[in-house]
Write a protein that holds these residues in place. Sequence first.
Motif, PDB file in Angstrom:
ATOM      1  N   LEU A 252    -126.213  50.120 -18.714  1.00  0.00           N
ATOM      2  CA  LEU A 252    -125.337  51.017 -19.680  1.00  0.00           C
ATOM      3  C   LEU A 252    -125.444  52.397 -20.165  1.00  0.00           C
ATOM      4  O   LEU A 252    -126.731  52.645 -19.709  1.00  0.00           O
ATOM      5  CB  LEU A 252    -125.526  50.109 -21.530  1.00  0.00           C
ATOM      6  CG  LEU A 252    -125.072  48.726 -21.376  1.00  0.00           C
ATOM      7  CD1 LEU A 252    -125.282  48.550 -23.034  1.00  0.00           C
ATOM      8  CD2 LEU A 252    -124.123  49.146 -21.425  1.00  0.00           C
ATOM      9  N   HIS A 253    -124.163  53.184 -19.967  1.00  0.00           N
ATOM     10  CA  HIS A 253    -125.595  53.970 -20.970  1.00  0.00           C
ATOM     11  C   HIS A 253    -124.770  55.404 -22.193  1.00  0.00           C
ATOM     12  O   HIS A 253    -124.654  54.671 -22.218  1.00  0.00           O
ATOM     13  CB  HIS A 253    -124.330  55.932 -19.851  1.00  0.00           C
ATOM     14  CG  HIS A 253    -124.520  56.814 -19.854  1.00  0.00           C
ATOM     15  ND1 HIS A 253    -124.394  57.881 -20.712  1.00  0.00           N
ATOM     16  CD2 HIS A 253    -126.142  57.815 -19.587  1.00  0.00           C
ATOM     17  CE1 HIS A 253    -124.957  59.253 -21.605  1.00  0.00           C
ATOM     18  NE2 HIS A 253    -125.701  58.979 -19.977  1.00  0.00           N
ATOM     19  N   CYS A 254    -126.437  55.242 -22.442  1.00  0.00           N
ATOM     20  CA  CYS A 254    -126.691  55.991 -23.890  1.00  0.00           C
ATOM     21  C   CYS A 254    -126.989  56.641 -24.482  1.00  0.00           C
ATOM     22  O   CYS A 254    -128.114  56.872 -23.478  1.00  0.00           O
ATOM     23  CB  CYS A 254    -127.442  54.749 -24.200  1.00  0.00           C
ATOM     24  SG  CYS A 254    -127.619  52.535 -24.005  1.00  0.00           S
ATOM     25  N   LEU A 281    -130.107  58.042 -21.862  1.00  0.00           N
ATOM     26  CA  LEU A 281    -130.838  56.677 -20.595  1.00  0.00           C
ATOM     27  C   LEU A 281    -130.100  55.473 -20.173  1.00  0.00           C
ATOM     28  O   LEU A 281    -128.942  55.439 -20.783  1.00  0.00           O
ATOM     29  CB  LEU A 281    -130.783  55.669 -21.649  1.00  0.00           C
ATOM     30  CG  LEU A 281    -132.388  56.381 -22.677  1.00  0.00           C
ATOM     31  CD1 LEU A 281    -132.969  54.865 -23.994  1.00  0.00           C
ATOM     32  CD2 LEU A 281    -133.684  56.848 -21.603  1.00  0.00           C
ATOM     33  N   ILE A 282    -130.296  55.365 -18.595  1.00  0.00           N
ATOM     34  CA  ILE A 282    -129.894  54.299 -18.315  1.00  0.00           C
ATOM     35  C   ILE A 282    -130.312  52.809 -18.907  1.00  0.00           C
ATOM     36  O   ILE A 282    -131.518  53.403 -18.183  1.00  0.00           O
ATOM     37  CB  ILE A 282    -128.969  54.382 -16.814  1.00  0.00           C
ATOM     38  CG1 ILE A 282    -128.427  55.747 -16.653  1.00  0.00           C
ATOM     39  CG2 ILE A 282    -128.930  53.106 -16.473  1.00  0.00           C
ATOM     40  CD1 ILE A 282    -127.346  55.525 -17.144  1.00  0.00           C
ATOM     41  N   LEU A 283    -129.270  52.310 -19.424  1.00  0.00           N
ATOM     42  CA  LEU A 283    -130.045  50.538 -19.736  1.00  0.00           C
ATOM     43  C   LEU A 283    -129.875  49.404 -18.861  1.00  0.00           C
ATOM     44  O   LEU A 283    -128.505  48.998 -19.183  1.00  0.00           O
ATOM     45  CB  LEU A 283    -129.740  50.445 -21.424  1.00  0.00           C
ATOM     46  CG  LEU A 283    -129.896  49.330 -22.187  1.00  0.00           C
ATOM     47  CD1 LEU A 283    -131.948  49.720 -21.837  1.00  0.00           C
ATOM     48  CD2 LEU A 283    -129.537  48.858 -23.739  1.00  0.00           C
ATOM     49  N   GLY A 284    -130.141  48.757 -18.593  1.00  0.00           N
ATOM     50  CA  GLY A 284    -129.978  47.964 -18.022  1.00  0.00           C
ATOM     51  C   GLY A 284    -130.236  46.052 -18.356  1.00  0.00           C
ATOM     52  O   GLY A 284    -131.367  46.135 -18.754  1.00  0.00           O
ATOM     53  N   LEU A 285    -129.480  45.809 -19.128  1.00  0.00           N
ATOM     54  CA  LEU A 285    -129.886  44.633 -20.264  1.00  0.00           C
ATOM     55  C   LEU A 285    -130.237  43.156 -19.402  1.00  0.00           C
ATOM     56  O   LEU A 285    -129.268  42.919 -18.743  1.00  0.00           O
ATOM     57  CB  LEU A 285    -128.969  44.606 -20.578  1.00  0.00           C
ATOM     58  CG  LEU A 285    -128.295  45.659 -21.966  1.00  0.00           C
ATOM     59  CD1 LEU A 285    -127.162  45.408 -22.753  1.00  0.00           C
ATOM     60  CD2 LEU A 285    -128.967  45.864 -22.861  1.00  0.00           C
ATOM     61  N   ARG A 303    -121.214  55.935 -28.874  1.00  0.00           N
ATOM     62  CA  ARG A 303    -122.365  56.526 -27.982  1.00  0.00           C
ATOM     63  C   ARG A 303    -123.047  56.008 -27.128  1.00  0.00           C
ATOM     64  O   ARG A 303    -123.787  55.998 -26.249  1.00  0.00           O
ATOM     65  CB  ARG A 303    -123.142  56.604 -29.056  1.00  0.00           C
ATOM     66  CG  ARG A 303    -122.991  57.941 -29.975  1.00  0.00           C
ATOM     67  CD  ARG A 303    -124.516  57.695 -31.369  1.00  0.00           C
ATOM     68  NE  ARG A 303    -123.751  56.723 -32.102  1.00  0.00           N
ATOM     69  CZ  ARG A 303    -123.463  56.862 -33.744  1.00  0.00           C
ATOM     70  NH1 ARG A 303    -122.780  57.722 -33.685  1.00  0.00           N
ATOM     71  NH2 ARG A 303    -123.260  55.748 -34.140  1.00  0.00           N
ATOM     72  N   VAL A 304    -122.053  54.056 -26.245  1.00  0.00           N
ATOM     73  CA  VAL A 304    -122.436  53.415 -25.651  1.00  0.00           C
ATOM     74  C   VAL A 304    -121.569  53.487 -24.566  1.00  0.00           C
ATOM     75  O   VAL A 304    -120.269  53.164 -25.539  1.00  0.00           O
ATOM     76  CB  VAL A 304    -123.266  52.479 -26.023  1.00  0.00           C
ATOM     77  CG1 VAL A 304    -123.213  51.371 -24.974  1.00  0.00           C
ATOM     78  CG2 VAL A 304    -124.251  52.529 -26.956  1.00  0.00           C
ATOM     79  N   LEU A 312    -116.133  44.217 -18.353  1.00  0.00           N
ATOM     80  CA  LEU A 312    -116.695  44.058 -19.622  1.00  0.00           C
ATOM     81  C   LEU A 312    -116.426  45.873 -20.159  1.00  0.00           C
ATOM     82  O   LEU A 312    -116.002  45.319 -21.578  1.00  0.00           O
ATOM     83  CB  LEU A 312    -118.080  44.383 -19.639  1.00  0.00           C
ATOM     84  CG  LEU A 312    -118.874  44.630 -20.961  1.00  0.00           C
ATOM     85  CD1 LEU A 312    -118.840  43.394 -21.755  1.00  0.00           C
ATOM     86  CD2 LEU A 312    -119.967  44.210 -21.224  1.00  0.00           C
ATOM     87  N   ARG A 313    -116.256  46.889 -19.228  1.00  0.00           N
ATOM     88  CA  ARG A 313    -116.165  48.423 -19.745  1.00  0.00           C
ATOM     89  C   ARG A 313    -114.678  47.497 -20.089  1.00  0.00           C
ATOM     90  O   ARG A 313    -114.087  48.122 -21.133  1.00  0.00           O
ATOM     91  CB  ARG A 313    -115.896  48.554 -18.663  1.00  0.00           C
ATOM     92  CG  ARG A 313    -115.449  50.809 -18.716  1.00  0.00           C
ATOM     93  CD  ARG A 313    -115.759  50.906 -17.308  1.00  0.00           C
ATOM     94  NE  ARG A 313    -115.077  52.383 -17.645  1.00  0.00           N
ATOM     95  CZ  ARG A 313    -115.885  53.214 -17.835  1.00  0.00           C
ATOM     96  NH1 ARG A 313    -117.473  53.309 -17.947  1.00  0.00           N
ATOM     97  NH2 ARG A 313    -115.529  55.072 -18.204  1.00  0.00           N
ATOM     98  N   GLU A 314    -114.134  46.788 -19.471  1.00  0.00           N
ATOM     99  CA  GLU A 314    -112.064  47.631 -19.873  1.00  0.00           C
ATOM    100  C   GLU A 314    -111.969  46.639 -21.191  1.00  0.00           C
ATOM    101  O   GLU A 314    -111.519  46.435 -22.083  1.00  0.00           O
ATOM    102  CB  GLU A 314    -111.264  46.779 -18.703  1.00  0.00           C
ATOM    103  CG  GLU A 314    -110.144  46.529 -19.238  1.00  0.00           C
ATOM    104  CD  GLU A 314    -109.079  47.402 -19.470  1.00  0.00           C
ATOM    105  OE1 GLU A 314    -108.053  47.220 -20.798  1.00  0.00           O
ATOM    106  OE2 GLU A 314    -109.246  48.680 -19.040  1.00  0.00           O
TER     107      GLU A 314
END
Length: 328
Positions: A252-254, A281-285, A303-304, A312-314
């Motif tokens: 994700l980009h936060c 932030l680039i966030l890897g969950l 904001r994310v 998941l984006r779609e």
Amino acid sequence: MQKRSEQLLRKLKFVAEVKKNNYPNAESFARQLALFEDEEGQPFACSARTIARDIKELVEVHKAPLEYDPQNRGYYLRDRAWEFNCPVFEQDFVSMAMLGTRLSADLLPAPLQQQVDDAVAQLLATNSSDFFDLAMIESILCASGNKTSIDPVVFKKLFDAWRRKQMVELVYRNPKGEESTHRFEPHLIAFHKGAWYAKGYLYQTREMRIFAAQRIVSLRNGCASFETDKKLLADTKANGLFNYPKIEGIRLHCDAEIAFYIYEQQKVMKSDLQTQADGSLILGLRPTVEHDVMRWILAEAGRVQVLEPAWLREKVAAAGRAIAENNS
């Protein structure tokens, strides 16, 4: 009873009194505890000065938004939604499942295990249900930030059955309003996302069930006993209360404006963080339940941004379009 145990329970009951809008102060609460000792035979009385120290800790250590009201001569919460996040009331399930074998000490992260064991395990070892009276159960339900309506009498019977490892016979009403009767072994009681649940097996089977406490219509204790399934506790620790399938590879980009709380929660989230030049932030969950990450992304109102996976984006985009259509 150990000193830390006494202090924890005083704080619990004080928060419950505040949430009931009873406006307790150090002196009135000390008097109330003295009465509790006389009626219940518990060594619970203390001085107003001790209560004042407890109140100070609630504010400074537990960040309770307590405010003194001169008109009512007692304390209230500036934020009614605040929840008591002491060691046995942490947010996520792994640290929040306060009731299990020895109040779920086996399920808690290592830094908290000893604290919970020291504070409450010896109370259970006495095998005395008098301490966990109806008033204490009501305090637990109130201070835990419970978001559902639970009958304290039913909850106490469930609690006692778990603690004594006894089968129960319960009447359960599902979300459709349909009622059914079950003979159930409560191996674990846990607080999860604002509600209490009992997890275990139908009596003398290995058919696992999870019952929401607020949907238990009635309950009576049976005479049969069972042994706690440690494998069930271990599986719950590893996979969560409901064991939903988890998604891997989420990136994700936060935005920079929410970076502060992501940093604050990093000890729990343990994500892969990459700070960008603009503060975002680039966030890897870690592997995450789909509906949990969907709710979080949508709650952040743009904001994310989902970088991966594409599906998941779609799905987030489709949910956003539906929200826009329904609110235009």
